[in-house]
Design a protein around this motif. Sequence first.
Motif, PDB file in Angstrom:
ATOM      1  N   THR A   1     -12.069 -13.071  32.062  1.00  0.00           N
ATOM      2  CA  THR A   1     -13.445 -13.711  31.741  1.00  0.00           C
ATOM      3  C   THR A   1     -14.604 -12.737  31.413  1.00  0.00           C
ATOM      4  O   THR A   1     -14.946 -12.352  33.637  1.00  0.00           O
ATOM      5  CB  THR A   1     -13.660 -15.521  31.783  1.00  0.00           C
ATOM      6  OG1 THR A   1     -14.621 -15.990  31.129  1.00  0.00           O
ATOM      7  CG2 THR A   1     -13.850 -15.333  33.322  1.00  0.00           C
TER       8      THR A   1
ATOM      9  N   PRO B   1     -13.926  -4.818  29.328  1.00  0.00           N
ATOM     10  CA  PRO B   1     -12.661  -4.964  27.818  1.00  0.00           C
ATOM     11  C   PRO B   1     -11.624  -3.974  28.687  1.00  0.00           C
ATOM     12  O   PRO B   1     -10.297  -3.870  29.007  1.00  0.00           O
ATOM     13  CB  PRO B   1     -13.326  -3.811  26.942  1.00  0.00           C
ATOM     14  CG  PRO B   1     -14.931  -4.621  26.390  1.00  0.00           C
ATOM     15  CD  PRO B   1     -15.189  -4.586  28.431  1.00  0.00           C
TER      16      PRO B   1
ATOM     17  N   LYS C   1      -9.710  -5.829  31.470  1.00  0.00           N
ATOM     18  CA  LYS C   1      -8.733  -6.937  31.033  1.00  0.00           C
ATOM     19  C   LYS C   1      -7.035  -5.805  30.607  1.00  0.00           C
ATOM     20  O   LYS C   1      -5.943  -6.090  30.667  1.00  0.00           O
ATOM     21  CB  LYS C   1      -8.851  -6.681  29.608  1.00  0.00           C
ATOM     22  CG  LYS C   1     -10.577  -8.713  30.225  1.00  0.00           C
ATOM     23  CD  LYS C   1     -10.440  -8.947  28.421  1.00  0.00           C
ATOM     24  CE  LYS C   1     -12.259  -9.760  29.148  1.00  0.00           C
ATOM     25  NZ  LYS C   1     -12.454 -10.512  27.588  1.00  0.00           N
TER      26      LYS C   1
ATOM     27  N   MET D   1      -1.452 -12.079  26.097  1.00  0.00           N
ATOM     28  CA  MET D   1      -3.236 -11.969  25.580  1.00  0.00           C
ATOM     29  C   MET D   1      -3.717 -12.943  24.578  1.00  0.00           C
ATOM     30  O   MET D   1      -3.352 -12.646  23.302  1.00  0.00           O
ATOM     31  CB  MET D   1      -3.341 -10.498  25.969  1.00  0.00           C
ATOM     32  CG  MET D   1      -5.022 -10.853  26.128  1.00  0.00           C
ATOM     33  SD  MET D   1      -5.759 -10.874  28.183  1.00  0.00           S
ATOM     34  CE  MET D   1      -7.073 -10.001  27.564  1.00  0.00           C
TER      35      MET D   1
ATOM     36  N   GLY E   1      -7.676 -13.908  23.041  1.00  0.00           N
ATOM     37  CA  GLY E   1      -8.949 -13.735  23.069  1.00  0.00           C
ATOM     38  C   GLY E   1      -9.489 -14.125  22.015  1.00  0.00           C
ATOM     39  O   GLY E   1      -8.759 -14.221  20.570  1.00  0.00           O
TER      40      GLY E   1
ATOM     41  N   ASN F   1     -14.267  -7.514  22.171  1.00  0.00           N
ATOM     42  CA  ASN F   1     -14.078  -7.648  23.914  1.00  0.00           C
ATOM     43  C   ASN F   1     -12.611  -7.706  24.045  1.00  0.00           C
ATOM     44  O   ASN F   1     -12.390  -7.045  25.381  1.00  0.00           O
ATOM     45  CB  ASN F   1     -14.754  -7.519  24.787  1.00  0.00           C
ATOM     46  CG  ASN F   1     -14.675  -9.017  24.915  1.00  0.00           C
ATOM     47  OD1 ASN F   1     -15.190  -9.615  23.458  1.00  0.00           O
ATOM     48  ND2 ASN F   1     -15.193  -9.409  26.101  1.00  0.00           N
ATOM     49  N   ASP F   2     -11.897  -8.484  23.582  1.00  0.00           N
ATOM     50  CA  ASP F   2     -10.847  -8.852  23.630  1.00  0.00           C
ATOM     51  C   ASP F   2      -9.579  -8.087  23.045  1.00  0.00           C
ATOM     52  O   ASP F   2      -8.495  -8.016  23.542  1.00  0.00           O
ATOM     53  CB  ASP F   2     -10.290  -9.868  23.673  1.00  0.00           C
ATOM     54  CG  ASP F   2     -11.201 -11.236  24.665  1.00  0.00           C
ATOM     55  OD1 ASP F   2     -11.759 -10.961  25.918  1.00  0.00           O
ATOM     56  OD2 ASP F   2     -11.996 -12.138  23.823  1.00  0.00           O
ATOM     57  N   SER F   3      -9.693  -7.146  21.938  1.00  0.00           N
ATOM     58  CA  SER F   3      -9.149  -6.351  20.950  1.00  0.00           C
ATOM     59  C   SER F   3      -8.141  -6.070  22.301  1.00  0.00           C
ATOM     60  O   SER F   3      -7.006  -5.335  21.859  1.00  0.00           O
ATOM     61  CB  SER F   3      -9.945  -5.947  19.877  1.00  0.00           C
ATOM     62  OG  SER F   3     -10.936  -5.352  20.286  1.00  0.00           O
TER      63      SER F   3
ATOM     64  N   ILE G   1      -6.177  -6.931  24.205  1.00  0.00           N
ATOM     65  CA  ILE G   1      -4.734  -7.777  23.271  1.00  0.00           C
ATOM     66  C   ILE G   1      -3.812  -6.903  22.979  1.00  0.00           C
ATOM     67  O   ILE G   1      -2.632  -7.234  22.456  1.00  0.00           O
ATOM     68  CB  ILE G   1      -5.124  -8.870  21.309  1.00  0.00           C
ATOM     69  CG1 ILE G   1      -6.457 -10.114  22.699  1.00  0.00           C
ATOM     70  CG2 ILE G   1      -4.861  -8.878  20.632  1.00  0.00           C
ATOM     71  CD1 ILE G   1      -6.688 -10.531  21.576  1.00  0.00           C
TER      72      ILE G   1
ATOM     73  N   THR H   1     -10.092  -8.675  16.455  1.00  0.00           N
ATOM     74  CA  THR H   1     -10.244  -9.185  16.984  1.00  0.00           C
ATOM     75  C   THR H   1      -8.355  -9.438  15.636  1.00  0.00           C
ATOM     76  O   THR H   1      -6.667  -9.504  16.307  1.00  0.00           O
ATOM     77  CB  THR H   1      -9.391  -9.815  18.391  1.00  0.00           C
ATOM     78  OG1 THR H   1     -11.369  -9.729  18.901  1.00  0.00           O
ATOM     79  CG2 THR H   1      -9.155 -10.869  19.262  1.00  0.00           C
TER      80      THR H   1
END
Length: 130
Positions: free
Chosen positions: A15, A71, A74, A90, A92, A96-98, A101, A118
Amino acid sequence: VKKCFSAGIVVRMLTGDHPSTAEAIAKEIGIVPEGQAPKGTIMTGPVLDSMTDAELDAMTDLPLIVARSSPASKVRMVEALHRRKKVVAMTGDGVNDSPAIKQADVGVAMGITGSDVTKGVADIVIADDN
């Protein structure tokens, strides 16, 4: 979360939140036990990012919580888990999570709050974010 742990699934939280906020949330939802978290359970993204792959791989257990994660943090966690032959899911919602993921074995995006980027890289899009 308890059902995941009893099924042998390790839940981790990466996070952007402050470490104390991340720890409080993790305790509330059962990722870490109440009281003093064991050493190494919580790490910050900058610390994780400063470690070499060899240093990460030498850790007995990877942290359950990574606060202030980027990012890149992660993605590094997904890669470290893959080097341990773990299957990684994963979740999100933000751009920033893509990257993580996309790198995970199973990428899950939030359908309501998730960004188009995402949702585009995810394997699964959850229709109800709750």
